[in-house]
Write an enzyme that holds these catalytic residues in place. Structure first.
Site, PDB file in Angstrom:
ATOM      1  N   HIS A  25       0.967  -1.126   0.199  1.00 21.97           N
ATOM      2  CA  HIS A  25      -0.159   0.081   0.132  1.00 21.97           C
ATOM      3  C   HIS A  25       0.945   1.765  -0.200  1.00 21.97           C
ATOM      4  CE1 HIS A  25      -3.343   2.222   1.201  1.00 21.97           C
ATOM      5  NE2 HIS A  25      -2.710   3.118   1.571  1.00 21.97           N
ATOM      6  N   GLU A  26       2.072   1.574   1.064  1.00 23.75           N
ATOM      7  CA  GLU A  26       2.539   2.899   0.915  1.00 23.75           C
ATOM      8  C   GLU A  26       4.163   2.552  -0.087  1.00 23.75           C
ATOM      9  OE1 GLU A  26       1.694   4.442   2.824  1.00 23.75           O
ATOM     10  OE2 GLU A  26       0.376   3.364   4.091  1.00 23.75           O
ATOM     11  N   HIS A  79       2.014   4.787  -2.765  1.00 24.11           N
ATOM     12  CA  HIS A  79       2.050   6.124  -2.686  1.00 24.11           C
ATOM     13  C   HIS A  79       3.582   7.145  -2.944  1.00 24.11           C
ATOM     14  CE1 HIS A  79      -1.538   7.048  -0.452  1.00 24.11           C
ATOM     15  NE2 HIS A  79      -1.144   5.942   0.256  1.00 24.11           N
ATOM     16  N   GLU A 108      -4.560   7.504  -3.392  1.00 21.92           N
ATOM     17  CA  GLU A 108      -5.194   6.297  -2.836  1.00 21.92           C
ATOM     18  C   GLU A 108      -5.828   5.792  -4.114  1.00 21.92           C
ATOM     19  OE1 GLU A 108      -5.062   5.494   0.152  1.00 21.92           O
ATOM     20  OE2 GLU A 108      -4.688   7.492   0.812  1.00 21.92           O
TER      21      GLU A 108
END
Length: 443
Positions: A212-213, A216, A242
């Site tokens: 997930h990170e 980003h 997101e």
């Protein structure tokens, strides 16, 4: 001080002198976009005094410290006075701007330019109604995922995260990965990407928060370096951001083709825990719909209800119809209503997220908007990139990464979220493809 510099009369005069030059340029050029976006920022920030801007930032520090203690003690009453103060400041902030259709719209504009509360409710109602049958059907489904509750040594989890990031495109020269309580990513400068994840021996959630990170981090890394140190040098909005974290965590990281490549690595690292577990059973288990307490640990279906719950509570808090002291009770009631989950304590209830302590009112909805946008972008990527599944199975993620960089990342803030969505998909934000993806996957 930074706010005071931005809103100065001198900046406004310089922008006005540039107006004829801007009008002579292609609107999509870097130069025209830089002038346009800087003017938009200047005009918006001019509504807020440096004194209030300073109070907002200072209170964030105090509230975060209080939240940290309150969560450790699982005692919402410690944090309540600080949340009261944050809400008072947000109401003062809203009053700085011309009246909007709803006060919450002013806060949304900081994270998702052009989005309104009314449009959010329309999208979220469609999402909520579309998810209900999937969650209800999952209640009767029997999936053995007991092996995911084993003890997974932290050192091996770190190595698993390292291998995933290396395959995705992690660069040792400019990237780093560190442990934290609440995962996040930051980008202090051009090419400087700092990811964090949260390791717990009782599960493998760290692997998915790492993915997930990465989403980003790779977005910020992919912004054209020529836009660095300018107002254009970051992602277009929180929802676009997101959409990328959810792409790498869910659309890639939960796919069968990804695990064709990575499951042998996981079995090597956790041979006692997973050595006898078939790949198909593992993939089924990590994709299981299972309502739970904590947003960051939620499956990709129920996650949205965690977000919608927060959106609804935020609106009530801002309006003053929900007293701060009643937040845990209201939170727990919605968790029971939406997910059938009983909240045992404040730490896993209303204190689980740091966002309200950091003053991020209006941010939560962008998580679900990101889910919606991720599939809209994904459908275009699959149509334009042949054999993505085969590429993932042989650990080749470069074609997808570079496609995303070309279509999304490199532009930074040149385009609004709606403009970017239309440039890529041909239409506005639409929950239809997202719900179609989930129905196809979980039918």
């Amino acid at each position: 001080l930074a706010h005071e510099l931005l809103i100065s009369d001198e900046v406004g005069e310089l922008l006005e002198r540039l107006r004829p030059y801007e009008q002579s340029l292609d609107p999509g050029s870097d130069e025209a976009s830089l002038i346009r976006v800087t003017r938009r920022d200047w005009e918006r920030e001019r509504h807020v005094s440096p004194q209030l801007a300073g109070e907002l930032r200072r209170e964030n520090g105090h509230a975060l410290a209080a939240w940290d203690e309150a969560k450790a003690r699982s005692d919402f009453s410690i944090f309540a006075p600080f949340l009261e103060r944050q809400l008072d400041l947000r109401r003062r902030y809203v009053e700085c701007f011309p009246p909007a259709a709803e006060p919450y719209d002013v806060l949304l504009e900081d994270y998702e330019p052009g989005m309104t509360s009314a449009e959010l409710r329309r999208i979220f109602d469609e999402v909520k109604n579309g998810l209900a049958p999937l969650i209800e059907r999952a209640r009767d489904e029997r999936v053995d995922d007991s092996f995911l509750s084993a003890r997974f040594p932290i050192d091996a989890q770190r190595e698993a995260s390292r291998r995933v990031l290396a395959a995705f495109g992690y660069e040792d020269a400019g990237w780093r990965l560190d442990p934290t309580t609440h995962p996040f990513a930051s980008n202090p400068g051009v090419g400087d990407v700092r990811l964090t994840t949260s390791y717990r021996e009782e599960n493998l959630h760290s692997l998915f928060s790492t993915m997930h990170e990465f989403g980003h981090g790779v977005y910020e890394w992919g912004v054209d370096p020529a836009l660095g140190r300018t107002p254009l040098g970051h992602g277009a909005s929180s929802a676009i951001h997101e959409s990328q974290s959810r792409t790498w965590e869910n659309l890639v990281g939960l796919s069968r083709s990804f695990w064709r490549f990575f499951y042998p690595h996981l079995q090597e690292l956790f041979s006692d825990q997973l050595g006898s577990v078939r790949e198909a059973d593992f993939v089924r288990a990590v994709n299981r719909i299972r309502p739970g307490l904590v947003r960051v640990d939620a499956d990709e279906v129920t996650y949205n209800l965690h977000v919608i719950l927060r959106f609804e509570l935020e609106q009530e808090l801002l309006a003053g119809t929900l007293p701060v002291r009643d937040v845990p009770e209201a939170w727990n009631a919605k968790m029971q209503e939406y997910l059938g989950v009983t909240v045992p304590d404040d730490a896993r209830g209303a204190l689980q997220d740091m966002h309200w302590a950091a003053g991020l009112f209006g941010y939560f909805p962008t998580y679900s908007l990101g889910n919606v946008l991720s599939v809209q972008f994904w459908e275009v990527a699959r149509a334009e990139l042949a054999d993505l599944d085969e590429q993932f199975a042989r650990a080749d993620f470069a074609p997808l990464r570079e496609w995303l960089r070309e279509r999304i990342y490199r532009h930074g803030r040149k385009f609004t979220p709606q403009e970017l969505a239309i440039r890529i998909t041909g239409g506005p934000i639409d929950p239809g493809p997202y719900l179609g993806y989930l129905r196809a996957k979980f039918s």
